[in-house]
Motif scaffolding. Structure first.
Motif, PDB file in Angstrom:
ATOM      1  N   GLY A  18       0.913  -1.238   0.020  1.00  0.00           N
ATOM      2  CA  GLY A  18       0.016  -0.080   0.067  1.00  0.00           C
ATOM      3  C   GLY A  18       0.738   1.195   0.106  1.00  0.00           C
ATOM      4  N   GLU A  19       1.801   1.135   0.677  1.00  0.00           N
ATOM      5  CA  GLU A  19       2.852   2.514   0.611  1.00  0.00           C
ATOM      6  C   GLU A  19       3.388   2.473  -0.642  1.00  0.00           C
ATOM      7  N   GLU A  21       2.320   1.957  -3.403  1.00  0.00           N
ATOM      8  CA  GLU A  21       1.144   2.193  -4.207  1.00  0.00           C
ATOM      9  C   GLU A  21       1.003   3.811  -4.100  1.00  0.00           C
ATOM     10  N   SER A  22       0.945   4.323  -2.936  1.00  0.00           N
ATOM     11  CA  SER A  22       0.644   5.494  -2.374  1.00  0.00           C
ATOM     12  C   SER A  22       1.927   6.350  -2.890  1.00  0.00           C
ATOM     13  N   GLN A  23       3.252   5.704  -2.673  1.00  0.00           N
ATOM     14  CA  GLN A  23       4.398   6.789  -3.251  1.00  0.00           C
ATOM     15  C   GLN A  23       4.152   6.901  -4.909  1.00  0.00           C
ATOM     16  N   GLN A  25       1.234   7.045  -6.549  1.00  0.00           N
ATOM     17  CA  GLN A  25       0.383   7.931  -6.709  1.00  0.00           C
ATOM     18  C   GLN A  25       0.624   9.424  -6.189  1.00  0.00           C
ATOM     19  N   ALA A  26       1.436   9.480  -5.342  1.00  0.00           N
ATOM     20  CA  ALA A  26       2.006  10.906  -5.024  1.00  0.00           C
ATOM     21  C   ALA A  26       2.985  11.253  -5.867  1.00  0.00           C
ATOM     22  N   ILE A  55      -3.209  14.183   0.966  1.00  0.00           N
ATOM     23  CA  ILE A  55      -3.566  13.034   0.923  1.00  0.00           C
ATOM     24  C   ILE A  55      -2.438  12.076   1.422  1.00  0.00           C
ATOM     25  N   TYR A  56      -1.361  12.252   0.957  1.00  0.00           N
ATOM     26  CA  TYR A  56      -0.069  11.364   1.342  1.00  0.00           C
ATOM     27  C   TYR A  56       0.593  12.157   2.138  1.00  0.00           C
ATOM     28  N   ALA A  59       4.589  10.320   2.377  1.00  0.00           N
ATOM     29  CA  ALA A  59       5.220  10.406   0.833  1.00  0.00           C
ATOM     30  C   ALA A  59       6.254  11.249   1.137  1.00  0.00           C
TER      31      ALA A  59
END
Length: 152
Positions: A18-19, A21-23, A25-26, A55-56, A59
């Motif tokens: 998840g992290e 994927e978040s990275q 997206q950021a 949101i992030y 990141a």
């Protein structure tokens, strides 16, 4: 016991995926902000950066890059605004000098009207306001340059 260890490992695996994927997206949001900046859409770029930060929040590397872009955008905006303000200030200075000379001649001839004096005062106020605005923008530009040097 094995079940507990396996559950814990599964949770860690999901969190790390998840992290990652978040990275990504950021980074995509940062890229979008960069494109907006290059196209001169400074306010839109700032909105994207603010969204990225909200949101992030974890990141960190991307947020550091976003901070640099944020400073670049604010610097560019301040420089453009200073250019416009300086141009207006030159025009108003010219108008004020002309009006002041005319009022002085009219005073000497005892023909100065209240309208002339009011217009001179209003022009002086506008000139002073533009000077203050130019000084504030200059200070902002110097401050951003200082912060950019500190980040290097």
């Amino acid at each position: 016991m094995k079940r507990l260890v396996l559950s814990a490992m599964a949770v860690l695996l999901l969190v790390s995926c998840g992290e990652n994927e978040s990275q990504k997206q950021a980074e995509a949001m940062l890229e979008k902000a960069g494109i907006c900046y290059e196209q001169g859409q400074y306010n839109q770029a700032l909105i994207v950066i603010d969204s990225l930060r909200k949101i992030y929040p974890n990141a960190i590397d991307t947020r550091k890059k976003a901070l640099k872009l944020y400073q670049d955008i604010e610097l560019k905006k301040a420089q453009q605004e200073l250019l416009i303000t300086d141009s207006l200030l030159q025009t108003v200075n010219h108008d004020y000098a002309y009006q002041q000379e005319k009022v002085e001649r009219d005073k000497a001839a005892l023909r100065a009207t209240p309208e002339e004096l009011t217009m001179l005062t209003l022009t002086r106020m506008k000139r002073d306001s533009l000077r203050t605005q130019a000084e504030v923008l200059g200070a902002k530009i110097r401050y951003i340059h200082k912060k950019q040097k500190e980040m290097k």
